[in-house]
Structure formats: C-alpha cells, structure tokens
Enzyme design. Structure first.
Site: not given
Lengths: 263, 281
Positions: B168, B72, B56, B208
């Site tokens: 997460s 990322k 994400d 996210s």
C-alpha cells in the site's frame, strides 16, 4: 364554465403529479425503465460522472508565497484528447486557483469567480478578495452542491497571500477543506505529497527550491500517472503579485529502459 | 510420490475439485472468508555491489495494528531474500515452501541456485492459484550473472527491474525512487535511499509503520540482514506518574489481625485414567 382569475392558461389541477401531455418520471420505480436499468436522470442534474478530466495539482508553500503546478492535458476517459487545457488561474493580485477533475465544472466556476472579481472592482471600495475567503466560499458552494447530489467534480487548490502570510488550502468535490504547506490532489496525493513533506519538514524553502521541488514532482508524476502529460504550467504568488508562466515541456529521462531486460 | 531429491511435481492444469463444494457452502450461507490485507511498504534496489531490500514492520488487521514489529523480509537462500506484501500467511508460507524447494535444488546440483529459479517457482505457484494466494513479493538476490530484483504479483506475473516497490505504501516509496535512483550507487547511498523510501511509506501511508528493516546482499560475501536498521517510531517516554505519594491520604487508625493456622491436612489426588488420543497432522 367558471373562469378563475385573469390567467390565460388554466390553473393546474394538482401539484407534484403528472401533467397531462408531459413525460412523468414515476418516483423511485426503476422497474418501469425496462432493459436500460440505469436510473433515468433528471435532465438538470449534471456531473454525475466527469467527462473531460484533468489530473493532479501539486502545490507548495515557501517563505514568501506559494507555487502551484498542473499539466495541461484534458483526458477524455483514457484518450489524451485536449493538450492545451490550462487550469491554473489568476483570481486577483493576491490569489491563484488550481483545479483538477472535470474541466467543464472548472470552466463554470472560473466564469463565476471572474465575474465576482469584476463586481468587486465595480464596487471600487478598495477592498480585495482574500485567499481564505475564496477558500471558504468554495467550500460552501461545493458542499452545498454535493448535498444536493449534484457535485462539481473538482479538486481545487487555493494559493495566495493572506494578511502578509502565504496561504495554501484545498477543497475537494465533497466540500472537504483543509490548509497545509504541502498540497497535491489526485494521484499526486500519493506520490508528490511524500516528496514535498520530506523537504518542507526540514525547514523553510525559498522560491527557487520550491519551484525545483515542484518540477521534480511533475517529473515523477509523469513517469507514474497514466493520465499525465509532459507539458505543464507553474504559477507563483508572492506579495508582489501572481505570475503564471506559459506551459513548458517536462524534462524526462527514459535511459532506465536499457537496464530492463527480462532475461 | 515425492522422492528425497525431487520435490513433488503437481499435476498439470487447474484443480477444480473444491469448486462445487464451495458453491454449495456459499449457497447454504457459508461464503469463503475474506483474507485481510496487510498494508505494507516493501522495496528493492540494485546498487553497485549487489541488491538492497527494505521493508516496514507493521502488520494490520483492517484498521488495527496486529503486530508492531513483524518481519517482512523472508529468507529464501543464502544468496537471496524475499520481501512479502499482501496476506501475511500467504507470504510466509509461500516463501517457506519455495525456500525448501531451493535448498533441495542446491543440494541436487551442488551450485548456488540462480535467482531466476526462485522467481520461476514463485510465479508458477501463484499463477496456479489464480491470485487467490494474496502474495505480492519483491525478490532480490545475487548469483553468477549478477544482482537481480524481481517484482512478483499475486496473479503470477513477474517484472524484472532495477528498482521495485510493492504494498500500500508503494506509491510513496516509488516517488522517492523515481526522483533519486541512479545506476551504480555506493552502499551508503543505496542504504540511505532504501531507508528514505521505506520512511516515505511509513509516514505517509497508514497501512505501513513502525521500524525499517534492511537486507544487503552483496555480490561477494554473505547477505547482511539488518533487522531494525532504524527505529523510525519510538514510543514516547511517560513524562509524569499517576501514583500517589505515600502520605497523600492521612492514616487515622491501624489494626493488625494475624491469621492463626489451626490445622494442616494433606490429601493425595490420583491422576485420572485417560486413553491417549491418536496423533493428528
């Protein structure tokens, strides 16, 4: 020698203080407790920590009713101790209740709810308990218990038919209550909810696809929840009534193991 | 001393040089700063022709979104990329450090570096720092022995799996993989599965959000970095305007006062003599 009244035992000399000959818990003074250092609890307070616990409950609303699924394991910490703890109960012909968390607290409330239904049948006024009322009652009971620092350590899922429409709601041990088309408690909230939401947001489901979706969620939870069990129960509530099946075994696939090689 | 060909080899064992100083600082009222976690959903799968990585694009500072469209998926080598979750600075610097070491290795040996090398370099470095470097990585790449996906945890442990999720949002993404991954998927199926896993993280995890980035690394051919493969959260268009139309307020009088220029003067300003400061690294 002044006798006060007709009582056999003497009237107490003071209130809220030590009674001679009995154990007195000096208020809020943990240094008195010596090396134990854990605050001594009033013997009446229970459920400070859950003992025999059950894991997630997964529930979906479909076009004509609701499905609830839950496995049948009662864990004793990390020990898989009781392998036959059914936790989806029929309340009446219109309501089904699933529970996760402490099993003793569920059994306590189960007896109370069953008695409520018996009392209602004895009244014989033709009125039946509805899912939203049970949901509301559960919320109030759980919120009150937690406000007294004595919670019933459970997550409940109430499913039923309310005025002809399917109803699905959840209440947790703090008294947090809400309604939704997709409900999962425990680890299911993180793993099953995304899967269910993905399907329910595309359009209304029918009973078979709802049950297939829930079976898939139970399979995924068995792979990833360390306190789950491959035997579970599915319950369906429709306008025709509540049908809770006998526990069935999960079909799980571990052929992936051959693909995992560290070298 | 580091030579041109060999990266510097660190002294073996743990270095406790700063422990006494840190304890003294904490005692004096200056505890170590807490690194903020960045919520993330990162995933990687092996499909028929290689690997697909997904991430994400939300970077958070506690509950505030600090970057709506960060990257990322980090470059390690032509044949491998690494997704990073955890502390943003740690993932960025760790992957850059290892990328440079991999390039030196490639030049030294003249061959494509195997993915296992990157995994080994990363895990050795992370273990040396005992988890204080908060970098949780999904490393994916293709080499002579085929496609590989590695899951590297901040304390230095490594899992080699056919599909992996970290961050997460990893539970939401893993639920999608556990229900739909199968071996030897086609590229389209693979991309859809990765996109769905990241979407599950984006919509069900608060850490996210924003868009989906993909990176496809095929067995043959260069890696394809699909930056913003899908804009999952488009900002809505404003439907009205708060501007008042001209004429809403009636004009009663108009008076124009021209500013007359009386005189113009130019003054020279000498630059100050300043000593050049010594350069600092």
């Amino acid at each position: 020698m002044a006798f006060m009244g007709h009582t056999l035992s003497p009237a107490p000399l003071w209130h809220n203080g030590p009674t001679p000959g009995a154990f007195y818990n000096f208020p809020a003074n943990s240094s008195n407790l010596g090396p134990a250092s854990r605050p001594l609890q009033d013997f009446r307070a229970h459920s400070a920590s859950p003992i025999t616990t059950t894991t997630s409950v997964v529930a979906v609303k479909f076009d004509k009713g609701c499905v609830i699924a839950a496995d049948t394991l009662g864990s004793y910490g990390s020990l898989a101790r009781f392998r036959d703890c059914p936790r989806v109960m029929k309340v009446n012909d219109l309501i089904m209740l699933g529970s996760g968390g402490d099993y003793a607290d569920f059994q306590y409330l189960k007896d109370i709810i069953e008695q409520k239904i018996i009392d209602e049948q004895c009244l014989g006024d033709g009125l039946n308990l509805k899912p939203r009322s049970l949901h509301c009652w559960l919320t109030r009971v759980l919120y009150n218990k937690r406000s007294k620092m004595d919670p019933l350590w459970n997550n409940y899922v109430v499913a039923g038919i309310q005025d002809g429409e399917p109803f699905l709601g959840a209440v947790d041990k703090l008294g947090t209550a809400y309604e939704d088309a997709a409900i999962a408690t425990g680890l299911g909230a993180y793993m099953a909810t995304p899967l269910i939401r993905d399907v329910t947001e595309k359009g209304p489901l029918d009973e078979e696809s709802a049950k297939a979706l829930v079976r898939k969620c139970m399979e995924v939870l068995f792979y990833r929840d360390a306190r789950s069990f491959p035997r579970y129960q599915i319950g369906v509530v429709t306008a025709a009534g509540v049908k809770i099946d006998e526990p069935v075994d999960l079909k799980h696939d571990w052929s992936l193991a051959h693909m995992i090689k560290m070298k | 001393m580091a030579s041109v060909l060999l990266p510097e080899v660190s002294a073996p064992g743990f270095s406790f040089e700063n422990c006494q100083r840190n304890a003294f600082l904490e005692h004096k009222g200056f505890p170590a700063p807490k690194a903020t976690k960045t919520g993330t959903t990162i995933v990687g799968i092996i499909y028929a022709d290689g690997v697909i990585l997904g991430a994400d694009t939300r970077a958070t500072e506690n509950t505030v979104v600090s970057d709506k469209n960060c990257q990322k998926i980090h470059y390690l080598a032509a044949n491998m990329y690494c997704c990073g979750a955890g502390t943003a600075a740690d993932t960025e610097m760790t992957t850059q450090t290892v990328a440079s070491q991999l390039e030196l290795q490639r030049l030294h040996t003249g061959r494509t570096v195997p993915v296992e090398t990157a995994s080994t370099l990363l895990k050795r470095m992370l273990f040396r720092y005992q988890g204080h470097i908060g970098a949780a990585l999904v490393l994916g790449g293709v080499d002579r022995s085929g496609p590989h996906i590695y899951c590297i945890y901040p304390h230095g442990s490594v899992d080699k799996l056919p599909y992996a999720t970290m961050g997460s949002g990893s539970l939401a993404a893993m639920a999608v993989f556990e229900s739909r991954w199968k071996p030897n998927m086609t590229e389209e199926e693979g991309k859809k599965l990765v996109r769905d896993a990241i979407a599950a993280g984006i919509f069900n995890d608060l850490g996210s959000g924003s868009n989906v980035d993909l990176c496809v690394i095929r067995n043959s051919g260069p890696a394809q970095y699909l930056r913003t493969y899908e804009e999952a959260n488009v900002k809505g268009k404003k439907q009205g305007s708060y501007r008042y139309t001209p004429g809403t307020t009636a004009v009663l009088k108009t008076k124009v006062i021209p500013l007359e220029v009386e005189s113009v003067s130019v003054q020279q300003v000498q630059p100050m003599e300043v000593e050049p400061s010594p350069s600092r690294r």
